[in-house]
Design a protein around this motif. Structure first.
Motif, PDB file in Angstrom:
ATOM      1  N   GLN A  85      52.719  47.187  68.946  1.00 46.21           N
ATOM      2  CA  GLN A  85      52.449  48.391  69.726  1.00 46.21           C
ATOM      3  C   GLN A  85      50.943  48.658  69.734  1.00 46.21           C
ATOM      4  OE1 GLN A  85      55.169  49.926  71.350  1.00 46.21           O
ATOM      5  NE2 GLN A  85      56.044  48.005  70.560  1.00 46.21           N
ATOM      6  N   ASP A  86      50.531  49.633  70.551  1.00 44.33           N
ATOM      7  CA  ASP A  86      49.109  49.957  70.654  1.00 44.33           C
ATOM      8  C   ASP A  86      48.512  50.285  69.289  1.00 44.33           C
ATOM      9  OD1 ASP A  86      49.200  49.534  73.360  1.00 44.33           O
ATOM     10  OD2 ASP A  86      49.287  51.658  73.902  1.00 44.33           O
ATOM     11  N   GLU A  87      49.262  50.997  68.454  1.00 45.75           N
ATOM     12  CA  GLU A  87      48.749  51.386  67.138  1.00 45.75           C
ATOM     13  C   GLU A  87      48.517  50.181  66.229  1.00 45.75           C
ATOM     14  OE1 GLU A  87      53.113  52.263  65.073  1.00 45.75           O
ATOM     15  OE2 GLU A  87      51.593  53.832  65.146  1.00 45.75           O
ATOM     16  N   ASP A  88      49.127  49.055  66.573  1.00 45.01           N
ATOM     17  CA  ASP A  88      48.995  47.842  65.759  1.00 45.01           C
ATOM     18  C   ASP A  88      47.773  47.012  66.130  1.00 45.01           C
ATOM     19  OD1 ASP A  88      51.524  48.270  64.391  1.00 45.01           O
ATOM     20  OD2 ASP A  88      52.500  47.650  66.253  1.00 45.01           O
ATOM     21  N   VAL A  89      47.230  47.214  67.330  1.00 44.04           N
ATOM     22  CA  VAL A  89      46.176  46.308  67.802  1.00 44.04           C
ATOM     23  C   VAL A  89      44.913  46.995  68.317  1.00 44.04           C
ATOM     24  CG1 VAL A  89      47.855  44.509  68.371  1.00 44.04           C
ATOM     25  CG2 VAL A  89      47.190  46.162  70.120  1.00 44.04           C
ATOM     26  N   GLU A  90      44.994  48.248  68.733  1.00 39.41           N
ATOM     27  CA  GLU A  90      43.841  48.882  69.380  1.00 39.41           C
ATOM     28  C   GLU A  90      42.596  48.882  68.508  1.00 39.41           C
ATOM     29  OE1 GLU A  90      45.026  52.760  70.712  1.00 39.41           O
ATOM     30  OE2 GLU A  90      45.494  52.027  72.726  1.00 39.41           O
ATOM     31  N   ALA A  91      42.760  49.116  67.205  1.00 42.75           N
ATOM     32  CA  ALA A  91      41.607  49.216  66.309  1.00 42.75           C
ATOM     33  C   ALA A  91      40.857  47.889  66.173  1.00 42.75           C
ATOM     34  CB  ALA A  91      42.060  49.702  64.931  1.00 42.75           C
ATOM     35  N   TYR A  92      41.511  46.773  66.472  1.00 41.80           N
ATOM     36  CA  TYR A  92      40.847  45.478  66.378  1.00 41.80           C
ATOM     37  C   TYR A  92      39.891  45.247  67.542  1.00 41.80           C
ATOM     38  CZ  TYR A  92      44.042  44.027  62.651  1.00 41.80           C
ATOM     39  OH  TYR A  92      44.735  43.922  61.463  1.00 41.80           O
ATOM     40  N   GLY A  93      40.250  45.768  68.720  1.00 36.57           N
ATOM     41  CA  GLY A  93      39.476  45.447  69.907  1.00 36.57           C
ATOM     42  C   GLY A  93      39.690  43.990  70.289  1.00 36.57           C
ATOM     43  N   VAL A  94      39.095  43.607  71.397  1.00 42.16           N
ATOM     44  CA  VAL A  94      39.176  42.219  71.861  1.00 42.16           C
ATOM     45  C   VAL A  94      37.793  41.788  72.328  1.00 42.16           C
ATOM     46  CG1 VAL A  94      40.155  40.649  73.571  1.00 42.16           C
ATOM     47  CG2 VAL A  94      41.605  42.379  72.511  1.00 42.16           C
ATOM     48  N   GLU A  95      37.341  40.631  71.861  1.00 44.35           N
ATOM     49  CA  GLU A  95      36.038  40.107  72.241  1.00 44.35           C
ATOM     50  C   GLU A  95      36.178  38.701  72.806  1.00 44.35           C
ATOM     51  OE1 GLU A  95      32.837  40.902  69.374  1.00 44.35           O
ATOM     52  OE2 GLU A  95      34.324  42.010  68.199  1.00 44.35           O
ATOM     53  N   GLU A  96      35.102  38.219  73.399  1.00 45.90           N
ATOM     54  CA  GLU A  96      35.109  36.902  74.033  1.00 45.90           C
ATOM     55  C   GLU A  96      35.342  35.799  72.997  1.00 45.90           C
ATOM     56  OE1 GLU A  96      34.880  35.885  77.307  1.00 45.90           O
ATOM     57  OE2 GLU A  96      35.247  38.022  77.644  1.00 45.90           O
ATOM     58  N   PRO A  97      36.163  34.813  73.329  1.00 43.44           N
ATOM     59  CA  PRO A  97      36.402  33.704  72.392  1.00 43.44           C
ATOM     60  C   PRO A  97      35.227  32.747  72.318  1.00 43.44           C
ATOM     61  CG  PRO A  97      37.575  33.321  74.441  1.00 43.44           C
ATOM     62  CD  PRO A  97      36.980  34.701  74.547  1.00 43.44           C
ATOM     63  N   ILE A  98      35.183  31.995  71.232  1.00 47.96           N
ATOM     64  CA  ILE A  98      34.173  30.955  71.065  1.00 47.96           C
ATOM     65  C   ILE A  98      34.331  29.904  72.164  1.00 47.96           C
ATOM     66  CG2 ILE A  98      33.476  29.020  69.577  1.00 47.96           C
ATOM     67  CD1 ILE A  98      34.272  30.709  67.183  1.00 47.96           C
ATOM     68  N   ASP A  99      33.207  29.412  72.663  1.00 47.93           N
ATOM     69  CA  ASP A  99      33.223  28.331  73.649  1.00 47.93           C
ATOM     70  C   ASP A  99      33.449  27.026  72.888  1.00 47.93           C
ATOM     71  OD1 ASP A  99      32.956  26.679  75.806  1.00 47.93           O
ATOM     72  OD2 ASP A  99      30.779  26.910  75.996  1.00 47.93           O
ATOM     73  N   MET A 100      34.698  26.597  72.836  1.00 49.20           N
ATOM     74  CA  MET A 100      35.069  25.389  72.118  1.00 49.20           C
ATOM     75  C   MET A 100      36.223  24.723  72.851  1.00 49.20           C
ATOM     76  SD  MET A 100      37.185  27.105  68.887  1.00 49.20           S
ATOM     77  CE  MET A 100      38.061  25.630  68.349  1.00 49.20           C
ATOM     78  N   GLU A 101      36.522  23.503  72.489  1.00 43.61           N
ATOM     79  CA  GLU A 101      37.665  22.805  73.074  1.00 43.61           C
ATOM     80  C   GLU A 101      38.907  23.187  72.276  1.00 43.61           C
ATOM     81  OE1 GLU A 101      39.221  18.259  74.022  1.00 43.61           O
ATOM     82  OE2 GLU A 101      37.098  18.623  73.555  1.00 43.61           O
ATOM     83  N   TYR A 102      39.763  23.999  72.884  1.00 46.18           N
ATOM     84  CA  TYR A 102      40.928  24.520  72.171  1.00 46.18           C
ATOM     85  C   TYR A 102      42.077  23.519  72.218  1.00 46.18           C
ATOM     86  CZ  TYR A 102      38.668  29.056  71.824  1.00 46.18           C
ATOM     87  OH  TYR A 102      37.799  30.067  71.496  1.00 46.18           O
ATOM     88  N   ALA A 103      42.573  23.184  71.032  1.00 42.71           N
ATOM     89  CA  ALA A 103      43.702  22.262  70.912  1.00 42.71           C
ATOM     90  C   ALA A 103      45.010  23.026  71.109  1.00 42.71           C
ATOM     91  CB  ALA A 103      43.693  21.597  69.544  1.00 42.71           C
TER      92      ALA A 103
END
Length: 235
Positions: A121-139
């Motif tokens: 739920q929102d209360e479980d994730v909002e405090a973390y925020g979301v930022e851009e991922p590392i530019d890498m080759e994702y497996a």
């Protein structure tokens, strides 16, 4: 982004005076735990809610293993929440700001009372925020299994390998794999796929395969079901 500064301890290095792979992974794991504690979503809070984030997979890339006494900075940030899953990046830098290692991880949100995945739920994730991922080759999250693997000697889960969730800690599976394949202790690329939590009293049956570009350790139970799959590649 969440970060903390540290210094490589004698207890975190091996005979080469370089940080061990499990120590590096523990730094990443501790960093995410510190963030959760500091934003009010730590272990005790989630226990009261009957919820927990369970690691589904690691992809760790190591440029170099820091030396004993070296000052480091460890960083982590959430990169997305999609349905039952959350993704998180990690980075370890030296005092000059150079990246020693970085990682991607995929997590599943679980209801501990019903023992099944649920949508946070929102209360479980909002405090973390979301930022851009590392530019890498994702497996991919899933590791391709070898056609043939050699069965090794079975061994029991030890009490010292159990964490606060009463399961074998995430890093301990990698430590098990390294005991079986010590030549991979300086691997440059490590992937782990977690399938099922091992608990105290379980017996681990390892299967290993050496392939042209990678080495794979499957950690299974006596019933043949896999607890985790670990893949090592050289730099």
């Amino acid at each position: 982004m969440y970060a903390f500064n540290s210094r490589v301890r004698y207890s975190e290095v091996d005979h080469t005076e370089l940080m061990t792979l499990p120590a590096l992974i523990n730094y990443f794991q501790d960093c995410s735990t510190f963030q959760s504690e500091d934003i009010g979503l730590g272990i005790e809070v989630l226990k009261e809610r009957g919820k927990v984030w369970v690691l589904s997979s690691w992809q760790i890339e190591v440029a170099r293993y820091p030396k004993m006494g070296e000052r480091i900075t460890v960083e982590t940030w959430a990169t997305g929440f999609d349905g039952l899953y959350g993704t998180r990046n990690f980075r370890m830098k030296d005092e000059a700001g150079n990246v020693a290692a970085y990682a991607n991880s995929i997590w599943v949100f679980m209801d501990t009372k019903k023992n099944r995945p649920i949508r946070p739920q929102d209360e479980d994730v909002e405090a973390y925020g979301v930022e851009e991922p590392i530019d890498m080759e994702y497996a991919p999250r899933k590791i391709a299994l070898p056609e043939k693997a050699e069965r090794g000697e079975e061994f029991p889960v030890l009490r010292s390998q159990i964490d606060t969730n009463e399961h074998v800690n995430n890093c301990q599976y990698i430590q098990m794999a390294l005991e079986i394949m010590p030549e991979c202790s300086r691997a440059g690329s490590i992937r782990v796929e977690y399938k099922k939590s091992a608990v105290l009293g379980d017996i681990i049956v390892p299967y290993t395969a050496v392939l042209p570009e990678r080495k794979v350790v499957e950690l299974c139970g006596l019933d043949g079901k896999r607890f985790a799959i670990v893949e090592f590649k050289e730099n």
